[in-house]
Scaffold this active site. Structure first.
Site, PDB file in Angstrom:
ATOM      1  N   ASN A   9     -28.991  -9.224 -30.758  1.00 27.18           N
ATOM      2  CA  ASN A   9     -29.296  -7.986 -30.280  1.00 27.18           C
ATOM      3  C   ASN A   9     -27.049  -7.386 -30.329  1.00 27.18           C
ATOM      4  O   ASN A   9     -27.192  -8.054 -29.570  1.00 27.18           O
ATOM      5  CB  ASN A   9     -28.946  -8.531 -28.333  1.00 27.18           C
ATOM      6  CG  ASN A   9     -29.184  -6.277 -27.740  1.00 27.18           C
ATOM      7  OD1 ASN A   9     -28.744  -5.119 -28.141  1.00 27.18           O
ATOM      8  ND2 ASN A   9     -29.109  -6.475 -26.130  1.00 27.18           N
ATOM      9  N   LYS A  11     -26.335  -5.013 -29.439  1.00 26.93           N
ATOM     10  CA  LYS A  11     -26.221  -4.301 -28.522  1.00 26.93           C
ATOM     11  C   LYS A  11     -24.631  -2.926 -29.444  1.00 26.93           C
ATOM     12  O   LYS A  11     -24.919  -2.377 -30.903  1.00 26.93           O
ATOM     13  CB  LYS A  11     -24.620  -5.731 -27.522  1.00 26.93           C
ATOM     14  CG  LYS A  11     -25.735  -5.911 -27.002  1.00 26.93           C
ATOM     15  CD  LYS A  11     -24.835  -6.633 -25.766  1.00 26.93           C
ATOM     16  CE  LYS A  11     -26.178  -7.948 -25.312  1.00 26.93           C
ATOM     17  NZ  LYS A  11     -25.409  -8.605 -24.148  1.00 26.93           N
ATOM     18  N   HIS A  96     -33.636  -3.713 -21.242  1.00 30.10           N
ATOM     19  CA  HIS A  96     -32.342  -4.912 -20.930  1.00 30.10           C
ATOM     20  C   HIS A  96     -31.195  -4.261 -19.423  1.00 30.10           C
ATOM     21  O   HIS A  96     -31.773  -3.078 -19.344  1.00 30.10           O
ATOM     22  CB  HIS A  96     -31.494  -4.563 -21.951  1.00 30.10           C
ATOM     23  CG  HIS A  96     -30.517  -5.365 -22.155  1.00 30.10           C
ATOM     24  ND1 HIS A  96     -28.972  -5.350 -21.403  1.00 30.10           N
ATOM     25  CD2 HIS A  96     -29.816  -6.733 -23.395  1.00 30.10           C
ATOM     26  CE1 HIS A  96     -28.626  -6.537 -21.593  1.00 30.10           C
ATOM     27  NE2 HIS A  96     -28.974  -7.504 -22.703  1.00 30.10           N
ATOM     28  N   GLU A  98     -28.531  -3.991 -19.198  1.00 30.07           N
ATOM     29  CA  GLU A  98     -27.126  -3.090 -18.987  1.00 30.07           C
ATOM     30  C   GLU A  98     -28.031  -1.481 -18.888  1.00 30.07           C
ATOM     31  O   GLU A  98     -27.304  -1.109 -18.461  1.00 30.07           O
ATOM     32  CB  GLU A  98     -26.753  -3.826 -20.836  1.00 30.07           C
ATOM     33  CG  GLU A  98     -25.653  -4.945 -20.740  1.00 30.07           C
ATOM     34  CD  GLU A  98     -25.435  -5.880 -21.899  1.00 30.07           C
ATOM     35  OE1 GLU A  98     -26.009  -4.964 -23.064  1.00 30.07           O
ATOM     36  OE2 GLU A  98     -25.422  -7.086 -21.873  1.00 30.07           O
ATOM     37  N   GLU A 168     -33.674 -12.800 -18.404  1.00 30.15           N
ATOM     38  CA  GLU A 168     -32.237 -12.590 -19.240  1.00 30.15           C
ATOM     39  C   GLU A 168     -31.741 -12.231 -17.354  1.00 30.15           C
ATOM     40  O   GLU A 168     -31.641 -11.405 -17.217  1.00 30.15           O
ATOM     41  CB  GLU A 168     -31.570 -11.549 -19.840  1.00 30.15           C
ATOM     42  CG  GLU A 168     -31.827 -11.516 -21.599  1.00 30.15           C
ATOM     43  CD  GLU A 168     -31.177 -11.040 -22.521  1.00 30.15           C
ATOM     44  OE1 GLU A 168     -31.011 -11.343 -23.333  1.00 30.15           O
ATOM     45  OE2 GLU A 168     -31.107  -9.380 -22.094  1.00 30.15           O
ATOM     46  N   GLY A 174     -22.976 -12.765 -21.410  1.00 29.24           N
ATOM     47  CA  GLY A 174     -21.736 -12.424 -21.425  1.00 29.24           C
ATOM     48  C   GLY A 174     -20.621 -13.459 -20.688  1.00 29.24           C
ATOM     49  O   GLY A 174     -19.687 -13.180 -21.039  1.00 29.24           O
ATOM     50  N   SER A 214     -25.990 -16.032 -23.066  1.00 30.32           N
ATOM     51  CA  SER A 214     -24.871 -16.975 -23.801  1.00 30.32           C
ATOM     52  C   SER A 214     -25.519 -17.939 -24.339  1.00 30.32           C
ATOM     53  O   SER A 214     -25.275 -18.908 -23.970  1.00 30.32           O
ATOM     54  CB  SER A 214     -24.035 -17.672 -22.269  1.00 30.32           C
ATOM     55  OG  SER A 214     -23.064 -16.622 -22.251  1.00 30.32           O
TER      56      SER A 214
END
Ligand code: 13P
Length: 251
Positions: A9, A11, A96, A98, A168, A174, A214
């Protein structure tokens, strides 16, 4: 039996030129070293047409990172599932964390996006996962169950069987903090049970459940060694072809 998948991904990273270069590098590495899993690259919308052309489609699938919850029409700035499909992309990342956190995407909205993705022949990579406070309050099981239930339980077993799930944990994205292999296995097994209870054991057995957060070459092997972890959804480490290949090579 279910497929092992390593999906990148990207992003909001890479110019078009950089994206094409990275896609070509990944494809070249995989041509020389045939992967033992399905490999997918999740690129920004404007890259899709070009990265589809840049890779060997027998080795690499291309994913969009989102699609609209409407079919077509006066929705300025939105990209529909049929537009994604027309680029040659075959997957779409939906839900996702985010998108949920920064763009207010709810389970109800994701239900609509999932229906449109499936109606257009795209494979949704559907993301679920809890935030740190929920994990600390031991609510992670409840949270992921609710996400699946509200966005996906309306599907027929046949339609659900086309979905890839990605667990996730938001606290691992991250942050350099990865779920331990035991934590990943525990919740992946739980997710598979949620799917089995609703859609039956055979659909659950055939559902790929990816881990994201991660994940890198140094921890991929021990994560993927778990019976219910069928690969990874990779952010940072998918932005470099060698690093990404290090994860693919864990299979
Ligand atoms: P990182 O691999 O950078 O933690 O990101 C994970 C992710 O969000 C993939 O969708």
């Amino acid at each position: 039996m279910r497929q092992n998948i390593v999906a990148g991904n990207w992003k909001m990273n890479n110019t078009l030129e950089e994206g094409i270069k990275l896609a070509k590098e990944v494809s070249a590495i995989l041509t020389a070293n045939k992967p033992n899993c399905k490999v997918v690259l999740g690129a920004p919308f404007i890259h899709l047409t070009e990265v589809v052309k840049a890779v060997d489609s027998s080795l690499v699938g291309i994913a969009a990172q989102n699609c609209a919850n409407k079919e077509s029409g006066a929705y300025t700035g939105e990209i529909s599932a049929s537009m994604v499909k027309s680029t040659g992309a075959t997957y779409v990342i939906l839900g996702h964390s985010e998108r949920r956190a920064y763009y207010g995407e709810t389970n109800a909205l994701l239900k609509e996006k999932t229906d449109l993705a499936l109606a257009n022949g795209l494979t949704p990579i559907f993301c679920i996962g809890e935030v740190l406070e929920e994990r600390e309050a031991n609510k992670h099981f409840e949270v992921v169950k609710n996400q699946i239930e509200e966005a996906l339980f309306h599907l027929s077993a046949d339609a659900f069987s086309k979905i890839v799930l990605a667990y996730e944990p938001v606290w691992a994205i991250g942050t350099g903090k990865t779920a331990s292999p035991e934590q990943a296995q525990e919740i992946h097994a739980y997710i598979r049970k949620v799917v089995a209870d609703k859609f039956g054991a055979s659909v659950a057995d055939n559902t790929s459940i990816l881990y994201g957060g991660s994940c890198k070459a140094s921890n991929a092997k021990e994560l993927f060694a778990n019976p219910d972890v069928d690969g990874g959804l990779i952010g940072g480490a998918s932005l470099n072809a060698e690093d990404f290949y290090g994860i693919i090579a864990a299979f």
